[in-house]
Structure formats: structure tokens, C-alpha cells
Enzyme design. Structure first.
Site, short mmCIF file in Angstrom:
data_model
loop_
_atom_site.label_atom_id
_atom_site.label_comp_id
_atom_site.label_asym_id
_atom_site.label_seq_id
_atom_site.Cartn_x
_atom_site.Cartn_y
_atom_site.Cartn_z
N GLY A 1 0.79 -1.23 0.00
CA GLY A 1 0.00 0.00 0.00
C GLY A 1 0.82 1.27 0.00
CE1 TYR B 1 2.04 -9.10 -13.15
CE2 TYR B 1 1.10 -8.80 -15.33
CZ TYR B 1 1.21 -8.41 -14.01
OH TYR B 1 0.50 -7.33 -13.56
N1 NAP Z 1 1.28 -0.89 -13.65
C1 NAP Z 1 0.61 -1.68 -14.48
O1 NAP Z 1 0.62 -1.46 -15.71
C2 NAP Z 1 -0.19 -2.84 -13.96
C3 NAP Z 1 -1.07 -3.47 -14.85
C4 NAP Z 1 -1.84 -4.54 -14.39
C5 NAP Z 1 -1.71 -4.96 -13.07
N2 NAP Z 1 -0.85 -4.32 -12.23
C6 NAP Z 1 -0.76 -4.85 -10.87
O2 NAP Z 1 -0.87 -3.79 -9.95
C7 NAP Z 1 -0.17 -4.12 -8.75
C8 NAP Z 1 0.70 -2.94 -8.32
O3 NAP Z 1 1.61 -2.64 -9.34
P1 NAP Z 1 2.17 -1.16 -9.61
O4 NAP Z 1 2.01 -0.93 -11.05
O5 NAP Z 1 1.62 -0.19 -8.62
O6 NAP Z 1 3.73 -1.42 -9.38
P2 NAP Z 1 4.78 -0.92 -8.30
O7 NAP Z 1 4.67 0.53 -8.09
O8 NAP Z 1 6.06 -1.51 -8.77
O9 NAP Z 1 4.30 -1.66 -6.95
C9 NAP Z 1 4.59 -3.00 -6.74
C10 NAP Z 1 3.98 -3.46 -5.44
O10 NAP Z 1 4.37 -4.82 -5.18
C11 NAP Z 1 5.16 -4.88 -4.01
N3 NAP Z 1 6.31 -5.73 -4.23
C12 NAP Z 1 7.09 -5.75 -5.32
N4 NAP Z 1 8.06 -6.67 -5.18
C13 NAP Z 1 7.89 -7.22 -3.97
C14 NAP Z 1 8.58 -8.22 -3.24
N5 NAP Z 1 9.63 -8.87 -3.75
N6 NAP Z 1 8.15 -8.54 -2.03
C15 NAP Z 1 7.08 -7.91 -1.50
N7 NAP Z 1 6.39 -6.95 -2.13
C16 NAP Z 1 6.78 -6.61 -3.35
C17 NAP Z 1 5.59 -3.47 -3.72
O11 NAP Z 1 5.75 -3.38 -2.34
P3 NAP Z 1 6.94 -2.53 -1.64
O12 NAP Z 1 6.34 -1.21 -1.32
O13 NAP Z 1 7.25 -3.35 -0.45
O14 NAP Z 1 8.07 -2.44 -2.64
C18 NAP Z 1 4.41 -2.67 -4.25
O15 NAP Z 1 3.36 -2.65 -3.31
C19 NAP Z 1 0.60 -5.41 -9.04
O16 NAP Z 1 -0.11 -6.52 -8.52
C20 NAP Z 1 0.59 -5.47 -10.56
O17 NAP Z 1 0.68 -6.79 -11.05
C21 NAP Z 1 -0.09 -3.27 -12.66
#
Ligand code: NAP
Length: 241
Positions: A14, A148
């Protein structure tokens, strides 16, 4: 607006990106939100009519997750709303996939999501809501995102089963499925990949984290009171037309 007034919410992952936008929106709508991240400073701020409580937790560490939920249970006594957002996406075609890539991706996107949901439902009263952050990648075969996509298909499948299992407690479980969204995850992709993806989006741009948060709020609140087991795409039409 106070659509989550008085609710205790947890957002796993979050801080920043989509999860940060969800945590802030839930708090602005009146919830007390426990938001986990490996990167955050622990603390508490008021936001809108609610509170945002940052907790430093590695979502991929099941022991740390269990301790976190024990602490929430002690402090707040329950979790009314759960959003599980933490997730990673790494490019690897079938030729390049190795065990580490598979384990890393499934560990955070599937294993951690499962056990966080299990821990939350143990302290969730009847009428609670669960929002899982999936992806439209669960239904399309984007080159290089096989593992993924498979993790997000697992998330979609869990939502169907858990919606069924938790319906007797009137706990609703839904997936919000972003398309390409402008966050750190997407910034990591090359300009070429970003341009190619954007061309595939009927609305002609990437989504914003706050647009995904709006959909998550809808699914977490009473506004979606007769919706469970569903997936709500937030993708500018990319996988819909
Ligand atoms: N951006 C897109 O285009 C997109 C599209 C479809 C779905 N999503 C989904 O949306 C969600 C959030 O993505 P985002 O785009 O906001 O990316 P982001 O800014 O990179 O955030 C990634 C999230 O995952 C956590 N995380 C990453 N690596 C981790 C690890 N090794 N251990 C524990 N926690 C980890 C991070 O927590 P920390 O704060 O602890 O790093 C953060 O909360 C993901 O589930 C992703 O698959 C994103």
C-alpha cells in the site's frame, strides 16, 4: 464523501503506485487503513475523514505477514476491507524462464496473496469486502509475460472460489484488473514496449493509479453490494473491444 466510514482496511502493498493510491483513497473515504510496504517509514497520518497507518512489512515473507495481521487484530480487532496489491512483473519468454523467475513471481503474486487473504478472513466480520489486484494479463497472451499472466489467472480463479466459500458470511471477493498503468512497474518497461502497449489501448493512453483506486473503492464499498466473484477491468478498453 465517506464511503468507508468507520471501516478498518488493510492494503497489502500500500505504498506508491496502484496500492498507494488505493490506500490513500480508502483513508480519504473514512477508513482506518493499515498499508504495508517494504519501503515505508512506519507512522500515521490523517487523510480526508480517515487515517493511514503505514507499516513496514515484506509482503512476500509469510512470517512477517502473519505477525502483521496479529498486530492489526490486537490494535483494531478486525479487518473489514482487504485489498491485496503487491505484485511483480518481469519479462521472460518461454526460452528464458528459469526457476527463480517462476518462484519469485508466484511467491509474491499468488502465495503471499493467498496467505494474506486467509489471515484477513480469519478476523473479518460478516459483510466484509476483499479486492484482489489482478491484471488483464490473466486473459491475454502477451509475449514475455507468460508466468505473470499465469499468476494473475490464478488470482482470478481464487476470487471465484473465495467468493463462493465466503458468500455465507456475506463477504464479497472481487478482482480489479488494470491494463497498462503509469507506475514504477510500467516505467521499468522500455519506451518501445510502452509505445506498443499504448497503441493497443482504445482510449489512447495508459491508465493512472487513481483510476484503478476508484474501481477498487467501488468494489470495496456498499456501492457494489450485489457484486461478488467478478473482475472489473480498468484498461481503457484494451482487452474489452
Ligand atoms: N502498472 C501496471 O501497468 C499494472 C497493470 C496490471 C496490473 N498491475 C498490478 O498492480 C499491482 C501494483 O503494481 P504497480 O504498477 O503499482 O507497481 P509498483 O509501483 O512496482 O508496486 C509494486 C507493489 O508490489 C510490491 N512488491 C514488489 N516486489 C515485492 C517483493 N519482492 N516482495 C514484496 N512486495 C513486493 C511493492 O511493495 P513494496 O512497497 O514493499 O516495494 C508494491 O506494493 C501489481 O499486482 C501489478 O501486477 C499493474
Amino acid at each position: 464523501m465517506s464511503r468507508l466510514s468507520g471501516k478498518i482496511a488493510v492494503v497489502i502493498g500500500g505504498h506508491g503506485g496502484i496500492g498507494g493510491a488505493i490506500a490513500e483513497r480508502f483513508a480519504a473515504e473514512g477508513a482506518t487503513v493499515y498499508a504495508t510496504s517494504r519501503r515505508t517509514e512506519e507512522g500515521e497520518v490523517g487523510l480526508g475523514t480517515g487515517r493511514l497507518r503505514a507499516r513496514r512489512v515484506d509482503a512476500s515473507d509469510l512470517t512477517a505477514l502473519a505477525a502483521f495481521f496479529e498486530a492489526v487484530s490486537r490494535e483494531a480487532g478486525r479487518v473489514d476491507v482487504l485489498a491485496v496489491n503487491a505484485g511483480i512483473s518481469e519479462f521472460a519468454t518461454l526460452d528464458d524462464i528459469d526457476e527463480d523467475h517462476f518462484d519469485r513471481t508466484f511467491n509474491i503474486n499468488v502465495r503471499a496473496l493467498l496467505f494474506a487473504t486467509k489471515a484477513a478472513t480469519a478476523i473479518m466480520p460478516d459483510g466484509g469486502t476483499i479486492v484482489l489486484v489482478g491484471s488483464i494479463a490473466d486473459a491475454i497472451g502477451t509475449r514475455g509475460y507468460g508466468v505473470y499472466g499465469a499468476t494473475k489467472a490464478a488470482v482470478r480463479s481464487f476470487a471465484r472460489t473465495w467468493a463462493n466459500e465466503l458468500a455465507p458470511r456475506n463477504i464479497r471477493v472481487n478482482v480489479v484488473a488494470p491494463g497498462p498503468t503509469d507506475t514504477a512497474m510500467m516505467a521499468a518497461a522500455s519506451d518501445e514496449v510502452r509505445e506498443t502497449l499504448t497503441k493497443l489501448i482504445p482510449l489512447g493512453r495508459m491508465g493512472r493509479a487513481d483510476e484503478v483506486a476508484s474501481a477498487a473503492l467501488f468494489l470495496a464499498s456498499d456501492q457494489s453490494s450485489f457484486i461478488t466473484g467478478a473482475e472489473l477491468p480498468v484498461d481503457g478498453g484494451m482487452a474489452q473491444v
